[in-house]
Design a protein around this motif. Structure first.
Motif: not given
Length: 102
Positions: A14, A18, A22, A64, A68, A73, A77
Protein backbone atom coordinates in the motif's frame (compact mmCIF):
# COMPACT_ATOMS: atom_id res chain seq x y z
CA UNK A 1 -14.78 -0.91 8.04
CA UNK A 2 -12.12 -0.97 10.73
CA UNK A 3 -11.01 -4.43 9.56
CA UNK A 4 -10.45 -3.15 6.05
CA UNK A 5 -8.58 -0.15 7.35
CA UNK A 6 -6.20 -2.33 9.34
CA UNK A 7 -5.51 -4.49 6.32
CA UNK A 8 -4.61 -1.48 4.20
CA UNK A 9 -2.30 -0.11 6.87
CA UNK A 10 -0.57 -3.46 7.30
CA UNK A 11 -0.10 -4.12 3.60
CA UNK A 12 3.49 -3.40 2.64
CA UNK A 13 2.44 -2.75 -0.97
CA UNK A 14 0.00 0.00 0.00
CA UNK A 15 1.05 3.57 -0.53
CA UNK A 16 0.13 6.35 1.84
CA UNK A 17 -1.30 8.40 -1.02
CA UNK A 18 -3.85 5.81 -2.13
CA UNK A 19 -5.60 5.14 1.21
CA UNK A 20 -5.61 8.85 2.02
CA UNK A 21 -7.29 9.69 -1.29
CA UNK A 22 -9.85 6.94 -0.79
CA UNK A 23 -10.56 8.11 2.74
CA UNK A 24 -10.81 11.73 1.56
CA UNK A 25 -13.34 10.67 -1.09
CA UNK A 26 -15.48 9.02 1.58
CA UNK A 27 -15.20 12.03 3.88
CA UNK A 28 -16.23 14.37 1.06
CA UNK A 29 -19.23 12.17 0.25
CA UNK A 30 -20.26 12.09 3.91
CA UNK A 31 -20.06 15.91 4.13
CA UNK A 32 -22.08 16.41 0.96
CA UNK A 33 -24.74 13.91 1.95
CA UNK A 34 -25.03 15.26 5.50
CA UNK A 35 -25.40 18.83 4.18
CA UNK A 36 -28.08 17.98 1.63
CA UNK A 37 -31.48 19.40 2.36
CA UNK A 38 -33.97 16.63 1.76
CA UNK A 39 -36.99 17.57 -0.30
CA UNK A 40 -39.29 14.89 1.07
CA UNK A 41 -39.66 13.59 -2.49
CA UNK A 42 -38.19 10.08 -2.43
CA UNK A 43 -37.19 10.10 -6.10
CA UNK A 44 -35.43 13.46 -5.88
CA UNK A 45 -33.73 12.69 -2.58
CA UNK A 46 -32.57 9.32 -3.91
CA UNK A 47 -31.13 10.89 -7.08
CA UNK A 48 -29.30 13.64 -5.16
CA UNK A 49 -27.81 11.20 -2.67
CA UNK A 50 -26.78 8.73 -5.36
CA UNK A 51 -24.90 11.42 -7.30
CA UNK A 52 -22.73 12.02 -4.24
CA UNK A 53 -22.40 8.30 -3.54
CA UNK A 54 -21.39 7.44 -7.11
CA UNK A 55 -18.95 10.36 -7.32
CA UNK A 56 -17.23 9.02 -4.22
CA UNK A 57 -16.92 5.60 -5.85
CA UNK A 58 -15.46 7.21 -8.97
CA UNK A 59 -12.92 9.13 -6.90
CA UNK A 60 -11.95 5.99 -4.98
CA UNK A 61 -11.59 4.02 -8.22
CA UNK A 62 -9.30 6.73 -9.62
CA UNK A 63 -7.13 6.42 -6.49
CA UNK A 64 -6.98 2.66 -7.09
CA UNK A 65 -5.80 3.24 -10.68
CA UNK A 66 -3.06 5.55 -9.41
CA UNK A 67 -1.64 3.17 -6.82
CA UNK A 68 -3.19 -0.27 -7.20
CA UNK A 69 -1.26 -3.26 -8.46
CA UNK A 70 -3.72 -6.14 -8.66
CA UNK A 71 -5.05 -6.60 -12.22
CA UNK A 72 -8.47 -7.71 -10.97
CA UNK A 73 -8.89 -4.60 -8.80
CA UNK A 74 -7.58 -2.32 -11.56
CA UNK A 75 -10.09 -3.81 -14.01
CA UNK A 76 -12.87 -3.36 -11.47
CA UNK A 77 -11.84 0.26 -10.88
CA UNK A 78 -12.04 0.97 -14.62
CA UNK A 79 -15.49 -0.63 -14.79
CA UNK A 80 -16.68 1.39 -11.79
CA UNK A 81 -15.48 4.64 -13.34
CA UNK A 82 -17.21 3.90 -16.64
CA UNK A 83 -20.49 2.66 -15.18
CA UNK A 84 -20.87 5.19 -12.41
CA UNK A 85 -19.86 8.15 -14.57
CA UNK A 86 -22.71 7.16 -16.88
CA UNK A 87 -25.10 6.76 -13.95
CA UNK A 88 -24.14 10.16 -12.49
CA UNK A 89 -24.93 11.74 -15.86
CA UNK A 90 -28.30 9.95 -15.95
CA UNK A 91 -29.15 11.02 -12.40
CA UNK A 92 -28.14 14.62 -13.08
CA UNK A 93 -30.18 14.67 -16.30
CA UNK A 94 -33.20 13.34 -14.40
CA UNK A 95 -32.75 15.97 -11.68
CA UNK A 96 -32.57 18.69 -14.33
CA UNK A 97 -35.87 17.51 -15.82
CA UNK A 98 -37.49 17.25 -12.38
CA UNK A 99 -36.89 20.57 -10.66
CA UNK A 100 -37.17 20.63 -6.92
CA UNK A 101 -36.83 23.03 -4.03
CA UNK A 102 -33.39 22.83 -2.44
Amino acid sequence: MAGHQGMAQGDAKSTVQNPMKMHAAMEEMNKKMAAMKMTGKADVDFAMMMVAHHQSAIDMAKAELESGKDPVMLKMARKIIAAQTKEVAQLEAWLKKNPHAM
